[in-house]
Scaffold this motif. Structure first.
Motif, mmCIF file in Angstrom:
data_model
loop_
_atom_site.group_PDB
_atom_site.id
_atom_site.type_symbol
_atom_site.label_atom_id
_atom_site.label_comp_id
_atom_site.label_asym_id
_atom_site.label_seq_id
_atom_site.Cartn_x
_atom_site.Cartn_y
_atom_site.Cartn_z
ATOM 1 N N SER A 110 2.590 3.230 -2.161
ATOM 2 C CA SER A 110 2.605 4.607 -2.637
ATOM 3 C C SER A 110 1.362 4.950 -3.424
ATOM 4 O O SER A 110 1.262 6.003 -3.993
ATOM 5 N N LYS A 134 3.662 2.041 -7.455
ATOM 6 C CA LYS A 134 5.045 2.487 -7.595
ATOM 7 C C LYS A 134 5.856 1.387 -8.289
ATOM 8 O O LYS A 134 5.512 0.196 -8.243
ATOM 9 N N THR A 144 5.510 -1.989 -12.521
ATOM 10 C CA THR A 144 4.528 -1.109 -11.882
ATOM 11 C C THR A 144 3.129 -1.676 -12.052
ATOM 12 O O THR A 144 2.742 -2.079 -13.157
#
Length: 437
Positions: free
Chosen positions: A218, A235, A256
């Motif tokens: 992402s 992400k 993350t």
């Protein structure tokens, strides 16, 4: 008949008092002796400390060859009080001692029950009476002298042992006058009760990892060259950690990985979830220092080490506990699309200034790709780069994770490890822990 009743009552009283006598032995006698000891905490628990203890050894005054007599060691005065780090729960302390048997009898092992009242912070330590059986094999005077002893404290996350031994001369605790009688076997000690104990710091090998699963990319991709995008947000991926006996059942938390292009390299920042539970006790400044291996996949391979600073401020009792952001640098060794996934988490715990950190490794048993980068190989770049960052001070991830139980579990690591460290120092004089001596 009255005489028999009186004798029976006396025997029962002695048995109930923990100074039982064997058939053929005369009533027990006891003597107190004071001696200095040097106590060594488990690995990672700091250096040795010294204190004075008073022991009372109880045994029959006389017996005959072939008798098996009861011997006990009561700790009248422990070498130290409990520290002010934590309370010790009920029925958590089990002592084991070794008594030197003079006159060629060798050594007798005596073991106490795992039985004690709750011991508050700074309160005197309380240990059960240690007991064993001694088989008398020859006539003469047998002396019993207390020697080294171990003190094991058991918590839900493990058992930790402090080992103590005399540093000088120790007086005789009791003497048995052994008369000639039937020949017997060899001198035997009491069998150990309770489970075997394990030592202090938790150790672990390097993380083997396995293939990275889950999580689609992402974070966009870089061009690999100069210009273009420089910030690459990752992400949050749910990671399950196995921390061994320190945290039964392991922990689960979102992690993350973010990157910022810096020339041909990438500055990484790894965030764990914000703490969502109260600290189980007050934690000192500098107690918790996290680090993590970021696993590379795709075009590159190996790991990148990231680390964060220890907590700069003390964490009050019942306050939220969180780990600091971890930073490091990734210098690509290969060109192409490279995935970055959270791997082993390590927490170093330092209980006092100058103490050896307790290392707690937590292996990632399941993870996922947090970020994908389109990299260009750099001179000197390596897929196994180990780069420890200076870290940021107190930054907390705002991942919005719904699995609050997993977040609490992560915070529990800190609290549990602190308790572990507290157990290490349970039997050491507090003034030594403060470094005032």
């Amino acid at each position: 008949m009255n005489t028999q009743r009186r004798v029976s009552a006396a025997v029962i009283a002695l048995l109930l008092g923990g100074a039982g006598i064997a058939i053929g032995a005369t009533p027990a006698q006891a003597a107190e002796t004071k001696f200095n000891v040097k106590c060594v905490p488990p690995a990672g628990g700091g250096g040795p400390v010294e204190g004075e203890t008073t022991a009372k050894v109880t045994a029959p005054a006389s017996a005959k060859v072939g008798d098996e007599v009861d011997v006990s060691w009561e700790t009248v005065k422990p070498a130290s009080n409990n520290t002010d780090l934590m309370d010790i729960p009920q029925d958590a302390v089990q002592p084991t001692g070794w008594i030197t048997v003079g006159g060629g009898g060798g050594e007798l092992k005596v073991v106490g029950e795992k039985k004690n009242p709750p011991i508050p912070k700074k309160a005197p330590m309380q240990m059960s009476v240690m007991k064993g059986k001694l088989k008398l094999t020859k006539a003469g005077k047998i002396t019993l002298t207390p020697g080294k002893y171990d003190v094991a404290v058991t918590f839900s996350f493990g058992t930790f042992v402090t080992k103590c031994a005399p540093t000088g001369t120790v007086g005789v605790g009791a003497t048995i006058d052994v008369a000639a009688g039937s020949s017997g076997g060899t001198t035997t000690g009491g069998s150990t009760t309770g489970g075997s104990t394990t030592g202090g710091s938790t150790t672990g090998g390097s993380t083997t990892g396995g293939s990275t699963t889950g999580g689609s990319t992402s974070g966009g991709s870089s061009s690999g060259g100069g210009g273009g995008q420089t910030d690459f947000p990752g992400k949050a991926v749910e990671v399950a950690f196995d921390c061994g006996p320190v945290v039964p059942g392991g922990i689960k938390t979102p992690v993350t990985i973010n990157a910022k292009k810096n020339g041909g390299s990438y500055d990484l920042t790894v965030k764990t979830a914000k703490g969502a539970m109260a600290a189980p006790m007050a934690l000192p400044a500098g107690a918790l220092k996290p680090s993590m291996d970021v696993k590379l996949g795709g075009a590159d391979s190996g790991t990148v080490k990231v680390s964060g600073p220890a907590n700069a401020e003390p964490i009050p009792d019942k306050a939220p506990v969180s780990l600091s952001d971890m930073t490091g640098t990734y210098k690509p060794g290969k060109s192409g699309k490279v995935t970055l996934s959270p791997d082993q988490l390590t927490i170093d715990v330092t209980m006092a200034p100058g103490a050896t950190p307790i290392n707690v490794p937590c292996k990632a048993t399941s993870s996922g790709v947090s970020l994908e980068l389109d990299t260009a190989a750099q001179p000197g770049g390596s897929g196994s780069t180990t780069a420890s960052g200076s870290g940021t001070s107190g930054g907390l991830a705002e991942t919005g994770a719904e699995d609050e139980g997993g977040i609490k579990a992560l915070a529990l690591v800190a609290g549990t490890v602190i308790l572990l460290g507290g157990a290490v120092f349970t039997f050491t004089p507090w003034r030594r822990l403060r470094g005032t001596r």
